[in-house]
Design a protein around this motif. Structure first.
Motif, mmCIF file in Angstrom:
data_model
loop_
_atom_site.group_PDB
_atom_site.id
_atom_site.type_symbol
_atom_site.label_atom_id
_atom_site.label_comp_id
_atom_site.label_asym_id
_atom_site.label_seq_id
_atom_site.Cartn_x
_atom_site.Cartn_y
_atom_site.Cartn_z
ATOM 1 N N MET A 107 26.598 36.416 50.569
ATOM 2 C CA MET A 107 27.065 36.471 49.206
ATOM 3 C C MET A 107 26.347 35.393 48.398
ATOM 4 O O MET A 107 26.172 34.283 48.865
ATOM 5 N N THR A 108 25.986 35.723 47.202
ATOM 6 C CA THR A 108 25.320 34.761 46.325
ATOM 7 C C THR A 108 26.363 33.940 45.585
ATOM 8 O O THR A 108 27.561 34.147 45.732
ATOM 9 N N ASP A 109 25.892 33.026 44.757
ATOM 10 C CA ASP A 109 26.792 32.219 43.938
ATOM 11 C C ASP A 109 27.529 33.144 42.971
ATOM 12 O O ASP A 109 26.899 33.867 42.193
ATOM 13 N N LEU A 110 28.839 33.139 43.019
ATOM 14 C CA LEU A 110 29.646 34.045 42.198
ATOM 15 C C LEU A 110 30.015 33.459 40.847
ATOM 16 O O LEU A 110 30.595 34.143 40.014
ATOM 17 N N GLY A 111 29.684 32.210 40.622
ATOM 18 C CA GLY A 111 30.001 31.576 39.347
ATOM 19 C C GLY A 111 31.443 31.103 39.297
ATOM 20 O O GLY A 111 32.164 31.098 40.293
ATOM 21 N N ALA A 112 31.866 30.735 38.121
ATOM 22 C CA ALA A 112 33.213 30.201 37.915
ATOM 23 C C ALA A 112 34.269 31.287 38.072
ATOM 24 O O ALA A 112 34.007 32.466 37.842
ATOM 25 N N LYS A 113 35.461 30.863 38.457
ATOM 26 C CA LYS A 113 36.579 31.797 38.526
ATOM 27 C C LYS A 113 36.961 32.204 37.108
ATOM 28 O O LYS A 113 36.836 31.414 36.172
ATOM 29 N N VAL A 114 37.392 33.461 36.962
ATOM 30 C CA VAL A 114 37.786 33.981 35.653
ATOM 31 C C VAL A 114 39.116 34.727 35.783
ATOM 32 O O VAL A 114 39.538 35.067 36.879
ATOM 33 N N SER A 115 39.719 34.998 34.653
ATOM 34 C CA SER A 115 40.922 35.828 34.645
ATOM 35 C C SER A 115 40.487 37.285 34.535
ATOM 36 O O SER A 115 39.333 37.583 34.216
ATOM 37 N N TYR A 116 41.411 38.187 34.749
ATOM 38 C CA TYR A 116 41.080 39.612 34.631
ATOM 39 C C TYR A 116 40.627 39.959 33.225
ATOM 40 O O TYR A 116 39.877 40.908 33.021
ATOM 41 N N LEU A 117 41.045 39.189 32.231
ATOM 42 C CA LEU A 117 40.658 39.457 30.845
ATOM 43 C C LEU A 117 39.170 39.239 30.612
ATOM 44 O O LEU A 117 38.585 39.841 29.724
ATOM 45 N N ALA A 118 38.551 38.383 31.416
ATOM 46 C CA ALA A 118 37.133 38.071 31.246
ATOM 47 C C ALA A 118 36.244 38.811 32.233
ATOM 48 O O ALA A 118 35.018 38.703 32.170
ATOM 49 N N LEU A 119 36.830 39.569 33.138
ATOM 50 C CA LEU A 119 36.049 40.280 34.149
ATOM 51 C C LEU A 119 35.343 41.479 33.518
ATOM 52 O O LEU A 119 35.975 42.327 32.900
ATOM 53 N N GLY A 120 34.048 41.539 33.689
ATOM 54 C CA GLY A 120 33.268 42.604 33.081
ATOM 55 C C GLY A 120 32.960 43.748 34.025
ATOM 56 O O GLY A 120 33.118 43.633 35.246
ATOM 57 N N THR A 121 32.504 44.847 33.454
ATOM 58 C CA THR A 121 32.080 45.980 34.274
ATOM 59 C C THR A 121 30.739 45.649 34.909
ATOM 60 O O THR A 121 29.975 44.826 34.409
ATOM 61 N N ARG A 143 37.303 53.851 44.266
ATOM 62 C CA ARG A 143 38.361 53.158 45.000
ATOM 63 C C ARG A 143 39.131 52.293 44.010
ATOM 64 O O ARG A 143 38.589 51.863 42.985
ATOM 65 N N PHE A 144 40.398 52.045 44.325
ATOM 66 C CA PHE A 144 41.225 51.188 43.493
ATOM 67 C C PHE A 144 41.654 49.983 44.316
ATOM 68 O O PHE A 144 42.240 50.137 45.386
ATOM 69 N N ALA A 145 41.330 48.793 43.833
ATOM 70 C CA ALA A 145 41.771 47.563 44.481
ATOM 71 C C ALA A 145 42.955 47.026 43.692
ATOM 72 O O ALA A 145 42.809 46.589 42.543
ATOM 73 N N TYR A 146 44.126 47.122 44.291
ATOM 74 C CA TYR A 146 45.346 46.616 43.680
ATOM 75 C C TYR A 146 45.270 45.089 43.606
ATOM 76 O O TYR A 146 44.617 44.458 44.439
ATOM 77 N N ARG A 147 45.923 44.507 42.643
ATOM 78 C CA ARG A 147 45.804 43.061 42.399
ATOM 79 C C ARG A 147 46.049 42.211 43.649
ATOM 80 O O ARG A 147 45.433 41.168 43.814
ATOM 81 N N GLU A 148 46.934 42.655 44.530
ATOM 82 C CA GLU A 148 47.205 41.875 45.733
ATOM 83 C C GLU A 148 46.144 42.075 46.817
ATOM 84 O O GLU A 148 46.174 41.401 47.842
ATOM 85 N N GLN A 149 45.214 43.002 46.588
ATOM 86 C CA GLN A 149 44.097 43.210 47.502
ATOM 87 C C GLN A 149 42.867 42.442 47.050
ATOM 88 O O GLN A 149 41.804 42.562 47.635
ATOM 89 N N ILE A 150 43.016 41.660 45.995
ATOM 90 C CA ILE A 150 41.909 40.895 45.436
ATOM 91 C C ILE A 150 42.178 39.409 45.681
ATOM 92 O O ILE A 150 43.211 38.879 45.279
ATOM 93 N N ALA A 151 41.241 38.764 46.351
ATOM 94 C CA ALA A 151 41.397 37.342 46.651
ATOM 95 C C ALA A 151 40.935 36.466 45.487
ATOM 96 O O ALA A 151 41.588 35.484 45.150
ATOM 97 N N GLU A 152 39.788 36.830 44.885
ATOM 98 C CA GLU A 152 39.212 35.995 43.831
ATOM 99 C C GLU A 152 38.470 36.837 42.808
ATOM 100 O O GLU A 152 37.802 37.810 43.167
#
Length: 115
Positions: free
Chosen positions: A1-15, A57-66
């Protein structure tokens, strides 16, 4: 995995952001964030099909670590993600208190809506 950058909220997550399994294997990319922004409820993300997975596929919020600027890390293997489908009547899902079913239904409705 490469550098993923800073953590963001779901509001800032892009397509188009890559999605990785817990071990770092590439799963696909974010096609849509499923949320009720007015109520500040994050349901999960729709993952665009990859060569290995021929359906969304759908990743439910509890299936997402970061959530990061340049990547999403799942907390479960890709094989445990559900496929959104039409087999759940909207009325039945809306009355259910199962948030996973609700998220799956919203993901399906987003996928089938005209663009």
């Amino acid at each position: 995995m490469t550098d993923l950058g800073a953590k963001v909220s779901y509001l800032a997550l892009g397509t188009g952001v890559p999605v990785y399994a817990p071990g770092g294997a590439f799963v696909g990319v974010v096609e849509h964030v499923v949320a009720d922004e007015a109520q500040d409820i994050f349901h999960g993300v729709i993952i665009e099909p990859s060569r290995e997975h021929h359906a969304h596929r759908f990743a439910y919020r509890e299936q997402i670590a970061e959530l990061h600027e340049r990547g999403v890390v799942l907390s479960v293997p890709a094989g445990q993600l559900h496929e959104p489908g039409s087999d759940m009547p909207a009325e039945q899902v809306e009355e259910s208190d199962d948030p996973v079913r609700l998220g799956l239904r919203r993901a399906w409705e987003w996928l089938i809506r005209p663009r």
